[in-house]
Design an enzyme around this catalytic site. Structure first.
Site, PDB file in Angstrom:
ATOM      1  N   GLY A 131       0.801  -1.210   0.000  1.00 37.10           N
ATOM      2  CA  GLY A 131       0.000   0.000   0.000  1.00 37.10           C
ATOM      3  C   GLY A 131       0.832   1.259   0.000  1.00 37.10           C
ATOM      4  O   GLY A 131       0.402   2.297  -0.507  1.00 37.10           O
ATOM      5  N   ALA A 132       2.042   1.193   0.560  1.00 37.31           N
ATOM      6  CA  ALA A 132       2.904   2.373   0.588  1.00 37.31           C
ATOM      7  C   ALA A 132       3.281   2.804  -0.827  1.00 37.31           C
ATOM      8  O   ALA A 132       3.412   3.997  -1.106  1.00 37.31           O
ATOM      9  CB  ALA A 132       4.157   2.090   1.408  1.00 37.31           C
TER      10      ALA A 132
END
Length: 553
Positions: A443-444
Protein backbone atom coordinates in the site's frame (compact mmCIF):
# COMPACT_ATOMS: atom_id res chain seq x y z
CA UNK A 1 -2.94 33.39 28.45
CA UNK A 2 -0.84 36.18 29.89
CA UNK A 3 0.22 36.04 33.45
CA UNK A 4 -0.39 38.95 35.78
CA UNK A 5 3.37 39.20 36.33
CA UNK A 6 4.07 39.51 32.59
CA UNK A 7 1.44 42.17 32.09
CA UNK A 8 2.44 44.11 35.17
CA UNK A 9 6.04 44.07 34.04
CA UNK A 10 5.02 45.33 30.63
CA UNK A 11 2.70 47.93 32.13
CA UNK A 12 5.34 49.19 34.53
CA UNK A 13 7.67 49.85 31.63
CA UNK A 14 5.10 51.96 29.84
CA UNK A 15 5.11 54.89 32.21
CA UNK A 16 8.75 55.70 31.56
CA UNK A 17 9.27 57.90 28.55
CA UNK A 18 5.67 57.77 27.26
CA UNK A 19 4.33 60.79 25.40
CA UNK A 20 0.96 62.48 25.56
CA UNK A 21 0.65 64.67 22.46
CA UNK A 22 -1.63 67.10 24.26
CA UNK A 23 1.11 67.95 26.73
CA UNK A 24 4.22 67.26 24.67
CA UNK A 25 6.66 70.16 24.60
CA UNK A 26 6.95 71.59 21.10
CA UNK A 27 10.51 71.92 19.82
CA UNK A 28 12.07 75.40 19.85
CA UNK A 29 12.87 77.15 16.54
CA UNK A 30 16.25 76.50 14.98
CA UNK A 31 18.86 79.09 16.18
CA UNK A 32 19.40 80.39 12.66
CA UNK A 33 15.69 80.51 11.83
CA UNK A 34 14.51 83.94 10.64
CA UNK A 35 11.57 83.85 13.02
CA UNK A 36 9.08 81.67 14.92
CA UNK A 37 7.84 78.58 12.99
CA UNK A 38 4.50 78.72 11.26
CA UNK A 39 1.67 76.71 12.80
CA UNK A 40 2.07 74.04 10.13
CA UNK A 41 5.80 73.74 10.68
CA UNK A 42 5.28 73.44 14.40
CA UNK A 43 2.72 70.70 13.94
CA UNK A 44 5.06 68.81 11.61
CA UNK A 45 7.91 69.13 14.10
CA UNK A 46 5.59 67.82 16.79
CA UNK A 47 4.65 64.90 14.55
CA UNK A 48 8.28 63.99 13.94
CA UNK A 49 9.02 64.12 17.63
CA UNK A 50 6.04 61.90 18.38
CA UNK A 51 7.06 59.41 15.70
CA UNK A 52 10.59 59.29 17.05
CA UNK A 53 9.24 58.51 20.52
CA UNK A 54 6.99 55.76 19.15
CA UNK A 55 9.96 54.20 17.36
CA UNK A 56 12.10 54.35 20.50
CA UNK A 57 9.46 52.48 22.46
CA UNK A 58 8.27 52.79 26.03
CA UNK A 59 11.66 53.28 27.69
CA UNK A 60 15.35 52.45 27.51
CA UNK A 61 14.88 50.31 30.62
CA UNK A 62 12.27 48.17 28.90
CA UNK A 63 14.53 47.75 25.87
CA UNK A 64 17.45 46.75 28.08
CA UNK A 65 15.24 44.18 29.82
CA UNK A 66 14.28 42.70 26.46
CA UNK A 67 17.91 42.47 25.35
CA UNK A 68 18.90 40.96 28.70
CA UNK A 69 16.66 37.99 27.89
CA UNK A 70 18.58 37.43 24.66
CA UNK A 71 15.69 38.83 22.64
CA UNK A 72 15.48 41.60 20.06
CA UNK A 73 12.82 44.29 20.11
CA UNK A 74 9.88 44.14 17.72
CA UNK A 75 11.33 46.81 15.43
CA UNK A 76 14.75 45.17 15.39
CA UNK A 77 13.07 41.97 14.25
CA UNK A 78 11.15 43.75 11.51
CA UNK A 79 14.40 45.34 10.33
CA UNK A 80 15.94 41.86 10.02
CA UNK A 81 12.94 40.48 8.16
CA UNK A 82 12.34 43.21 5.59
CA UNK A 83 14.58 44.81 2.99
CA UNK A 84 16.35 47.86 4.37
CA UNK A 85 14.17 50.98 4.43
CA UNK A 86 11.11 49.23 3.00
CA UNK A 87 8.87 49.07 6.09
CA UNK A 88 5.68 51.14 6.08
CA UNK A 89 3.92 51.09 9.42
CA UNK A 90 0.15 51.18 9.83
CA UNK A 91 -1.54 52.75 12.86
CA UNK A 92 1.59 53.52 14.88
CA UNK A 93 -0.36 56.05 16.99
CA UNK A 94 -3.17 53.64 17.91
CA UNK A 95 -4.07 53.46 21.61
CA UNK A 96 -6.48 51.31 23.57
CA UNK A 97 -9.74 52.76 24.95
CA UNK A 98 -10.11 50.41 27.92
CA UNK A 99 -10.68 51.64 31.45
CA UNK A 100 -10.40 50.05 34.85
CA UNK A 101 -7.57 48.24 36.62
CA UNK A 102 -5.35 51.27 35.98
CA UNK A 103 -5.51 51.00 32.18
CA UNK A 104 -6.94 54.50 31.74
CA UNK A 105 -3.60 55.91 32.90
CA UNK A 106 -1.49 53.68 30.69
CA UNK A 107 -2.17 54.23 27.01
CA UNK A 108 1.05 53.73 25.07
CA UNK A 109 1.13 54.22 21.33
CA UNK A 110 1.02 51.06 19.13
CA UNK A 111 -0.78 49.24 21.99
CA UNK A 112 1.93 46.60 21.98
CA UNK A 113 1.90 45.48 18.35
CA UNK A 114 3.64 46.92 15.28
CA UNK A 115 1.95 46.24 11.95
CA UNK A 116 2.70 47.16 8.35
CA UNK A 117 4.27 46.01 5.13
CA UNK A 118 7.58 46.06 3.32
CA UNK A 119 9.54 43.93 0.90
CA UNK A 120 11.61 40.75 1.10
CA UNK A 121 13.90 40.30 -1.91
CA UNK A 122 11.89 43.08 -3.53
CA UNK A 123 8.47 41.43 -3.12
CA UNK A 124 5.71 42.75 -0.85
CA UNK A 125 5.30 41.06 2.55
CA UNK A 126 2.93 42.05 5.36
CA UNK A 127 3.94 41.60 8.97
CA UNK A 128 2.97 42.20 12.57
CA UNK A 129 5.25 42.00 15.58
CA UNK A 130 4.29 41.87 19.25
CA UNK A 131 6.17 44.37 21.40
CA UNK A 132 6.78 42.56 24.69
CA UNK A 133 7.89 45.84 26.29
CA UNK A 134 4.28 47.05 26.25
CA UNK A 135 1.83 45.07 28.41
CA UNK A 136 4.06 42.03 27.92
CA UNK A 137 2.87 41.91 24.30
CA UNK A 138 -0.59 40.91 25.56
CA UNK A 139 -3.51 41.20 23.16
CA UNK A 140 -6.28 43.68 23.85
CA UNK A 141 -9.12 45.04 21.71
CA UNK A 142 -7.12 47.75 19.88
CA UNK A 143 -4.12 45.42 19.57
CA UNK A 144 -6.32 42.78 17.93
CA UNK A 145 -7.97 45.26 15.58
CA UNK A 146 -4.57 46.29 14.26
CA UNK A 147 -3.72 42.65 13.54
CA UNK A 148 -7.12 42.11 11.91
CA UNK A 149 -6.51 45.10 9.66
CA UNK A 150 -3.08 43.99 8.44
CA UNK A 151 -4.35 40.45 7.85
CA UNK A 152 -7.23 41.82 5.76
CA UNK A 153 -4.77 43.94 3.81
CA UNK A 154 -2.51 40.94 3.14
CA UNK A 155 -5.42 38.86 1.87
CA UNK A 156 -6.72 41.69 -0.32
CA UNK A 157 -3.26 42.45 -1.74
CA UNK A 158 -2.42 38.78 -2.25
CA UNK A 159 0.90 38.89 -0.40
CA UNK A 160 2.49 36.72 2.34
CA UNK A 161 1.89 37.43 6.03
CA UNK A 162 4.64 36.93 8.61
CA UNK A 163 3.80 37.19 12.31
CA UNK A 164 6.62 37.83 14.78
CA UNK A 165 5.15 36.43 17.98
CA UNK A 166 6.29 37.49 21.44
CA UNK A 167 3.18 37.95 23.53
CA UNK A 168 1.97 36.68 26.87
CA UNK A 169 -1.59 35.97 25.71
CA UNK A 170 -4.87 37.80 26.19
CA UNK A 171 -4.84 41.05 28.17
CA UNK A 172 -6.51 40.05 31.44
CA UNK A 173 -7.60 43.60 32.24
CA UNK A 174 -9.77 43.78 29.09
CA UNK A 175 -11.56 40.51 29.72
CA UNK A 176 -13.70 38.90 27.04
CA UNK A 177 -13.03 41.60 24.43
CA UNK A 178 -9.44 40.38 24.32
CA UNK A 179 -10.61 36.81 23.80
CA UNK A 180 -12.87 37.94 20.96
CA UNK A 181 -9.83 39.49 19.33
CA UNK A 182 -8.26 36.05 19.03
CA UNK A 183 -11.42 34.77 17.38
CA UNK A 184 -11.01 37.36 14.66
CA UNK A 185 -7.40 36.31 14.09
CA UNK A 186 -8.31 32.61 13.84
CA UNK A 187 -11.09 33.36 11.38
CA UNK A 188 -8.71 35.31 9.15
CA UNK A 189 -5.99 32.64 9.42
CA UNK A 190 -8.51 30.15 8.11
CA UNK A 191 -9.76 32.45 5.34
CA UNK A 192 -6.19 33.08 4.19
CA UNK A 193 -5.24 29.38 4.28
CA UNK A 194 -4.18 28.23 0.84
CA UNK A 195 -4.61 31.78 -0.49
CA UNK A 196 -1.48 33.52 0.76
CA UNK A 197 1.56 32.04 2.54
CA UNK A 198 1.30 32.49 6.31
CA UNK A 199 4.44 32.15 8.43
CA UNK A 200 4.55 32.29 12.24
CA UNK A 201 7.87 33.10 13.91
CA UNK A 202 7.84 32.29 17.61
CA UNK A 203 10.26 34.59 19.45
CA UNK A 204 8.85 34.46 22.96
CA UNK A 205 5.99 32.86 24.92
CA UNK A 206 2.76 31.76 23.25
CA UNK A 207 0.32 30.19 25.69
CA UNK A 208 -3.30 29.16 25.81
CA UNK A 209 -5.63 29.97 22.94
CA UNK A 210 -2.98 32.21 21.38
CA UNK A 211 -1.13 29.07 20.24
CA UNK A 212 -3.90 28.19 17.81
CA UNK A 213 -3.13 31.03 15.41
CA UNK A 214 0.37 29.71 14.59
CA UNK A 215 -1.09 26.21 14.31
CA UNK A 216 -3.40 27.47 11.55
CA UNK A 217 -0.55 28.91 9.48
CA UNK A 218 1.63 27.20 6.87
CA UNK A 219 4.98 27.29 8.70
CA UNK A 220 6.15 27.77 12.28
CA UNK A 221 9.69 28.87 13.21
CA UNK A 222 10.99 28.74 16.79
CA UNK A 223 14.11 29.90 18.64
CA UNK A 224 15.67 27.69 21.29
CA UNK A 225 15.51 28.79 24.93
CA UNK A 226 13.47 31.94 24.27
CA UNK A 227 10.28 30.69 22.58
CA UNK A 228 7.68 28.32 24.01
CA UNK A 229 4.22 27.19 22.95
CA UNK A 230 1.68 25.32 25.08
CA UNK A 231 -2.02 25.29 25.83
CA UNK A 232 -1.57 24.86 29.59
CA UNK A 233 1.65 25.91 31.32
CA UNK A 234 3.92 23.91 33.62
CA UNK A 235 2.12 25.06 36.78
CA UNK A 236 -1.26 23.86 35.53
CA UNK A 237 0.24 20.59 34.32
CA UNK A 238 1.77 19.96 37.74
CA UNK A 239 -1.45 20.86 39.56
CA UNK A 240 -3.57 18.54 37.41
CA UNK A 241 -1.25 15.60 36.69
CA UNK A 242 1.51 15.95 39.26
CA UNK A 243 4.13 16.12 36.49
CA UNK A 244 6.87 18.69 37.06
CA UNK A 245 8.40 20.13 33.92
CA UNK A 246 10.04 23.35 32.72
CA UNK A 247 8.61 25.66 30.09
CA UNK A 248 11.16 24.55 27.49
CA UNK A 249 10.65 20.92 28.44
CA UNK A 250 6.93 21.31 27.93
CA UNK A 251 6.79 23.47 24.82
CA UNK A 252 10.25 24.60 23.75
CA UNK A 253 11.68 24.69 20.24
CA UNK A 254 13.33 21.26 20.40
CA UNK A 255 10.18 19.64 21.76
CA UNK A 256 7.96 21.04 19.03
CA UNK A 257 10.44 20.51 16.19
CA UNK A 258 11.42 16.96 17.20
CA UNK A 259 8.62 15.43 19.29
CA UNK A 260 5.24 17.02 18.66
CA UNK A 261 5.81 18.20 15.08
CA UNK A 262 4.14 21.55 15.86
CA UNK A 263 7.17 23.56 14.69
CA UNK A 264 8.73 23.16 11.25
CA UNK A 265 12.05 24.84 12.09
CA UNK A 266 14.18 25.50 15.18
CA UNK A 267 17.21 27.79 15.42
CA UNK A 268 19.69 28.90 18.06
CA UNK A 269 19.22 32.65 17.63
CA UNK A 270 16.76 35.14 16.20
CA UNK A 271 19.07 36.39 13.46
CA UNK A 272 19.54 32.99 11.80
CA UNK A 273 15.86 32.19 12.32
CA UNK A 274 14.63 35.31 10.55
CA UNK A 275 17.23 34.90 7.79
CA UNK A 276 15.75 31.46 7.05
CA UNK A 277 12.27 33.01 6.95
CA UNK A 278 13.56 35.29 4.20
CA UNK A 279 14.97 32.26 2.34
CA UNK A 280 11.66 30.41 2.62
CA UNK A 281 9.80 33.43 1.24
CA UNK A 282 12.12 33.39 -1.78
CA UNK A 283 10.79 29.91 -2.61
CA UNK A 284 7.09 30.71 -2.26
CA UNK A 285 4.71 32.56 -4.58
CA UNK A 286 2.93 35.69 -3.40
CA UNK A 287 -0.42 33.91 -3.47
CA UNK A 288 -2.29 30.94 -4.90
CA UNK A 289 -2.79 32.66 -8.27
CA UNK A 290 0.92 32.96 -9.00
CA UNK A 291 3.73 30.53 -9.71
CA UNK A 292 6.73 30.35 -7.34
CA UNK A 293 9.52 32.72 -8.38
CA UNK A 294 11.95 31.20 -10.87
CA UNK A 295 15.66 32.01 -10.62
CA UNK A 296 18.30 31.69 -13.32
CA UNK A 297 20.86 28.98 -12.63
CA UNK A 298 24.26 28.14 -14.04
CA UNK A 299 23.90 24.50 -12.95
CA UNK A 300 23.53 22.63 -16.27
CA UNK A 301 20.11 21.05 -16.62
CA UNK A 302 21.64 18.03 -18.36
CA UNK A 303 24.32 17.51 -15.72
CA UNK A 304 24.89 13.79 -15.25
CA UNK A 305 24.48 12.20 -11.82
CA UNK A 306 27.06 9.41 -12.10
CA UNK A 307 27.69 9.47 -8.35
CA UNK A 308 24.16 8.14 -7.79
CA UNK A 309 25.32 4.74 -9.04
CA UNK A 310 27.54 4.53 -5.95
CA UNK A 311 25.36 6.44 -3.48
CA UNK A 312 22.41 4.04 -3.65
CA UNK A 313 23.28 0.37 -2.98
CA UNK A 314 21.55 -2.18 -5.20
CA UNK A 315 20.94 -4.33 -2.12
CA UNK A 316 17.55 -3.20 -0.83
CA UNK A 317 18.49 -4.00 2.76
CA UNK A 318 21.41 -1.57 2.89
CA UNK A 319 20.64 1.96 4.14
CA UNK A 320 21.86 5.23 2.62
CA UNK A 321 21.17 8.93 3.08
CA UNK A 322 18.43 10.11 0.72
CA UNK A 323 19.54 13.70 1.33
CA UNK A 324 22.69 13.01 -0.69
CA UNK A 325 20.53 11.80 -3.59
CA UNK A 326 18.49 15.01 -3.46
CA UNK A 327 21.66 17.12 -3.27
CA UNK A 328 22.92 15.47 -6.43
CA UNK A 329 19.73 16.18 -8.38
CA UNK A 330 18.71 19.73 -7.40
CA UNK A 331 20.36 22.98 -8.45
CA UNK A 332 23.76 23.34 -6.77
CA UNK A 333 22.73 20.81 -4.14
CA UNK A 334 20.74 23.45 -2.22
CA UNK A 335 17.40 22.75 -0.57
CA UNK A 336 15.31 23.71 2.45
CA UNK A 337 14.13 20.75 4.53
CA UNK A 338 10.76 21.06 6.27
CA UNK A 339 10.33 19.29 9.65
CA UNK A 340 13.95 18.13 9.58
CA UNK A 341 13.84 16.68 13.10
CA UNK A 342 10.33 15.20 13.14
CA UNK A 343 9.18 12.01 11.40
CA UNK A 344 12.68 11.56 10.01
CA UNK A 345 11.71 8.46 7.98
CA UNK A 346 10.33 10.76 5.29
CA UNK A 347 11.94 13.90 3.85
CA UNK A 348 10.00 16.96 2.67
CA UNK A 349 12.11 19.61 0.96
CA UNK A 350 11.78 22.68 -1.22
CA UNK A 351 14.46 23.03 -3.88
CA UNK A 352 14.98 24.27 -7.42
CA UNK A 353 15.42 22.13 -10.51
CA UNK A 354 16.50 24.15 -13.55
CA UNK A 355 15.71 27.30 -11.57
CA UNK A 356 12.09 26.33 -10.81
CA UNK A 357 10.86 25.61 -7.27
CA UNK A 358 9.94 21.97 -6.71
CA UNK A 359 8.58 20.11 -3.69
CA UNK A 360 10.29 16.77 -3.07
CA UNK A 361 8.90 14.01 -0.85
CA UNK A 362 11.28 11.09 -0.28
CA UNK A 363 11.57 8.07 1.96
CA UNK A 364 14.68 8.10 4.16
CA UNK A 365 16.24 4.59 4.36
CA UNK A 366 18.51 5.75 7.20
CA UNK A 367 15.49 6.14 9.52
CA UNK A 368 13.20 3.16 10.17
CA UNK A 369 14.27 1.84 6.75
CA UNK A 370 12.07 4.54 5.19
CA UNK A 371 8.74 3.00 6.23
CA UNK A 372 5.59 5.08 6.44
CA UNK A 373 4.08 5.49 9.89
CA UNK A 374 1.55 7.85 11.45
CA UNK A 375 3.86 10.84 11.81
CA UNK A 376 5.49 10.42 8.40
CA UNK A 377 2.07 10.20 6.75
CA UNK A 378 0.88 13.39 8.43
CA UNK A 379 4.11 15.24 7.67
CA UNK A 380 4.07 14.33 3.99
CA UNK A 381 0.33 14.94 3.62
CA UNK A 382 0.56 18.51 4.95
CA UNK A 383 3.54 19.20 2.70
CA UNK A 384 1.70 17.89 -0.38
CA UNK A 385 -1.28 20.11 0.46
CA UNK A 386 0.92 23.17 0.90
CA UNK A 387 2.69 22.60 -2.41
CA UNK A 388 -0.59 22.03 -4.21
CA UNK A 389 -2.10 25.18 -2.71
CA UNK A 390 0.80 27.32 -3.94
CA UNK A 391 1.40 25.79 -7.38
CA UNK A 392 4.62 23.98 -6.49
CA UNK A 393 5.12 20.80 -8.58
CA UNK A 394 5.82 17.55 -6.72
CA UNK A 395 8.51 14.92 -7.19
CA UNK A 396 8.08 11.81 -5.03
CA UNK A 397 11.15 9.58 -4.57
CA UNK A 398 10.38 6.05 -3.37
CA UNK A 399 12.38 3.54 -1.43
CA UNK A 400 9.67 2.26 0.88
CA UNK A 401 9.21 -1.23 2.36
CA UNK A 402 5.60 -0.50 3.40
CA UNK A 403 3.70 0.84 6.40
CA UNK A 404 5.14 0.30 9.87
CA UNK A 405 3.44 -2.71 11.52
CA UNK A 406 2.59 -2.73 15.21
CA UNK A 407 -0.20 -2.68 17.75
CA UNK A 408 0.49 0.97 18.68
CA UNK A 409 0.32 2.08 15.06
CA UNK A 410 -2.99 0.30 14.49
CA UNK A 411 -4.55 1.47 17.76
CA UNK A 412 -3.39 5.04 17.15
CA UNK A 413 -5.09 5.08 13.77
CA UNK A 414 -2.53 4.37 11.05
CA UNK A 415 -5.45 3.71 8.70
CA UNK A 416 -6.91 7.21 8.94
CA UNK A 417 -3.52 8.90 9.19
CA UNK A 418 -2.18 7.04 6.18
CA UNK A 419 -5.35 8.00 4.34
CA UNK A 420 -4.45 11.66 4.85
CA UNK A 421 -1.44 11.24 2.58
CA UNK A 422 -3.51 9.33 0.05
CA UNK A 423 -6.18 12.05 0.09
CA UNK A 424 -3.59 14.82 -0.29
CA UNK A 425 -2.04 13.24 -3.39
CA UNK A 426 -5.38 12.35 -4.99
CA UNK A 427 -6.59 15.91 -4.43
CA UNK A 428 -3.45 17.60 -5.83
CA UNK A 429 -3.66 19.16 -9.30
CA UNK A 430 -0.05 20.39 -9.62
CA UNK A 431 2.43 18.47 -11.81
CA UNK A 432 3.27 15.17 -10.08
CA UNK A 433 6.20 12.88 -10.88
CA UNK A 434 7.01 9.59 -9.17
CA UNK A 435 10.58 8.22 -9.13
CA UNK A 436 11.17 4.69 -7.80
CA UNK A 437 14.76 4.10 -6.70
CA UNK A 438 14.59 0.68 -5.06
CA UNK A 439 11.77 -0.83 -2.98
CA UNK A 440 8.13 0.10 -3.56
CA UNK A 441 6.03 -2.41 -1.65
CA UNK A 442 2.35 -2.81 -0.92
CA UNK A 443 0.00 0.00 0.00
CA UNK A 444 2.90 2.37 0.59
CA UNK A 445 3.75 2.17 -3.14
CA UNK A 446 0.19 3.13 -4.04
CA UNK A 447 -0.01 5.95 -1.47
CA UNK A 448 3.32 7.50 -2.52
CA UNK A 449 1.86 9.03 -5.69
CA UNK A 450 1.64 6.01 -7.96
CA UNK A 451 0.26 6.29 -11.48
CA UNK A 452 -2.96 4.68 -10.26
CA UNK A 453 -3.77 7.66 -7.98
CA UNK A 454 -2.95 10.32 -10.54
CA UNK A 455 0.78 10.86 -10.92
CA UNK A 456 1.43 12.42 -14.33
CA UNK A 457 4.62 10.45 -14.89
CA UNK A 458 6.32 7.54 -13.16
CA UNK A 459 10.00 6.73 -13.64
CA UNK A 460 12.07 3.94 -12.12
CA UNK A 461 15.72 3.05 -11.81
CA UNK A 462 16.89 -0.40 -12.93
CA UNK A 463 17.23 -1.27 -9.22
CA UNK A 464 13.47 -0.92 -8.62
CA UNK A 465 11.41 -3.62 -6.95
CA UNK A 466 7.67 -2.97 -7.19
CA UNK A 467 5.56 -5.64 -5.51
CA UNK A 468 2.86 -6.39 -2.99
CA UNK A 469 5.60 -7.28 -0.51
CA UNK A 470 9.23 -8.35 -0.39
CA UNK A 471 10.18 -11.59 -2.15
CA UNK A 472 10.97 -13.38 1.12
CA UNK A 473 7.58 -12.66 2.64
CA UNK A 474 5.74 -13.41 -0.58
CA UNK A 475 7.49 -16.76 -1.06
CA UNK A 476 6.71 -17.78 2.52
CA UNK A 477 3.01 -17.12 1.90
CA UNK A 478 2.62 -18.51 -1.63
CA UNK A 479 4.86 -21.55 -1.28
CA UNK A 480 4.31 -22.33 2.40
CA UNK A 481 3.25 -25.93 1.79
CA UNK A 482 6.04 -26.61 -0.68
CA UNK A 483 8.63 -25.23 1.72
CA UNK A 484 7.29 -27.06 4.78
CA UNK A 485 7.03 -30.38 2.91
CA UNK A 486 10.48 -30.22 1.32
CA UNK A 487 13.40 -32.35 2.47
CA UNK A 488 15.53 -29.19 2.59
CA UNK A 489 13.12 -26.32 3.49
CA UNK A 490 15.81 -23.63 3.37
CA UNK A 491 17.01 -24.62 -0.08
CA UNK A 492 13.42 -24.76 -1.32
CA UNK A 493 12.68 -21.37 0.23
CA UNK A 494 15.71 -19.82 -1.50
CA UNK A 495 14.63 -21.38 -4.82
CA UNK A 496 11.07 -20.06 -4.47
CA UNK A 497 12.29 -16.58 -3.51
CA UNK A 498 14.44 -16.52 -6.63
CA UNK A 499 11.50 -17.73 -8.70
CA UNK A 500 9.20 -15.01 -7.34
CA UNK A 501 11.78 -12.29 -8.01
CA UNK A 502 12.32 -13.54 -11.55
CA UNK A 503 8.63 -13.67 -12.36
CA UNK A 504 7.16 -10.65 -10.56
CA UNK A 505 9.92 -8.37 -9.27
CA UNK A 506 12.25 -7.80 -12.17
CA UNK A 507 12.84 -4.07 -12.89
CA UNK A 508 10.77 -4.03 -16.09
CA UNK A 509 7.65 -5.80 -14.81
CA UNK A 510 5.73 -2.59 -14.02
CA UNK A 511 7.01 -0.86 -17.18
CA UNK A 512 5.75 -3.74 -19.32
CA UNK A 513 2.28 -3.19 -17.86
CA UNK A 514 2.25 0.59 -18.25
CA UNK A 515 2.49 1.37 -14.54
CA UNK A 516 5.92 2.95 -15.02
CA UNK A 517 6.51 5.29 -17.96
CA UNK A 518 10.19 4.52 -18.32
CA UNK A 519 13.14 2.84 -16.64
CA UNK A 520 15.96 5.37 -16.65
CA UNK A 521 19.69 5.49 -16.07
CA UNK A 522 20.20 6.99 -12.56
CA UNK A 523 22.91 9.23 -14.00
CA UNK A 524 20.25 10.91 -16.18
CA UNK A 525 17.81 11.58 -13.33
CA UNK A 526 18.30 15.35 -13.16
CA UNK A 527 17.89 15.80 -16.91
CA UNK A 528 14.83 13.53 -17.05
CA UNK A 529 13.08 15.29 -14.14
CA UNK A 530 13.89 18.77 -15.49
CA UNK A 531 12.51 17.88 -18.92
CA UNK A 532 9.34 16.35 -17.47
CA UNK A 533 8.73 19.30 -15.15
CA UNK A 534 9.19 21.74 -18.04
CA UNK A 535 6.63 19.83 -20.10
CA UNK A 536 4.14 19.78 -17.20
CA UNK A 537 4.54 23.45 -16.37
CA UNK A 538 1.40 24.34 -18.34
CA UNK A 539 -0.65 21.50 -16.85
CA UNK A 540 -4.22 22.45 -16.01
CA UNK A 541 -6.54 20.21 -14.02
CA UNK A 542 -9.89 20.95 -12.43
CA UNK A 543 -11.45 19.25 -9.44
CA UNK A 544 -15.19 18.47 -9.33
CA UNK A 545 -17.38 21.37 -8.22
CA UNK A 546 -17.91 21.16 -4.47
CA UNK A 547 -17.91 23.31 -1.39
CA UNK A 548 -14.92 21.38 0.01
CA UNK A 549 -13.83 17.82 0.54
CA UNK A 550 -14.08 15.89 3.79
CA UNK A 551 -10.53 14.60 4.37
CA UNK A 552 -9.76 11.89 6.93
CA UNK A 553 -8.98 13.27 10.38
Amino acid sequence: MTTVEDQEAGSAAIGVGSVNPSSAERPAPEPDSPGPPTAARGRVAELHGLRAQVVRGPSDKATEAQHAKGKLTARERIDLLLDEGSFREVEPLRRHRATGFGLEGKKPHTDGVIVGWGTVHGRTVFTYAHDFRIFGGALGEAHAQKIHKIMDMAIAAGAPLVSLNDGAGARIQEGVTALAGYGGIFQRNTRASGVIPQISVMLGPCAGGAAYSPALTDFIFMVRETSQMFITGPDVVQAVTGEKISQNGLGGADVHSGVSGVSHFAYDDEQSCIEEVRFLLSLLPQNNREMPPAAPTDDPVDRRNDSLLDLVPADGNRPYDMRKVIEEIVDHGEFLEIHERWATNVLCVLARIDGHVTGIIANQPQSLAGVLDINASEKAARFVQMCDAFNIPLVTMLDVPGFLPGVDQEHDGIIRHGAKLLYAYCNATVPRIQLILRKAYGGAYIVMDSRSIGADLSYAWPTNEIAVMGAEGAANVIFRRDINGAEDPEATRAQKIKEYKTELMHPYYAAERGLVDDVIDPAETRAVLASALAMLRTKHADLPSRKHGNPPM
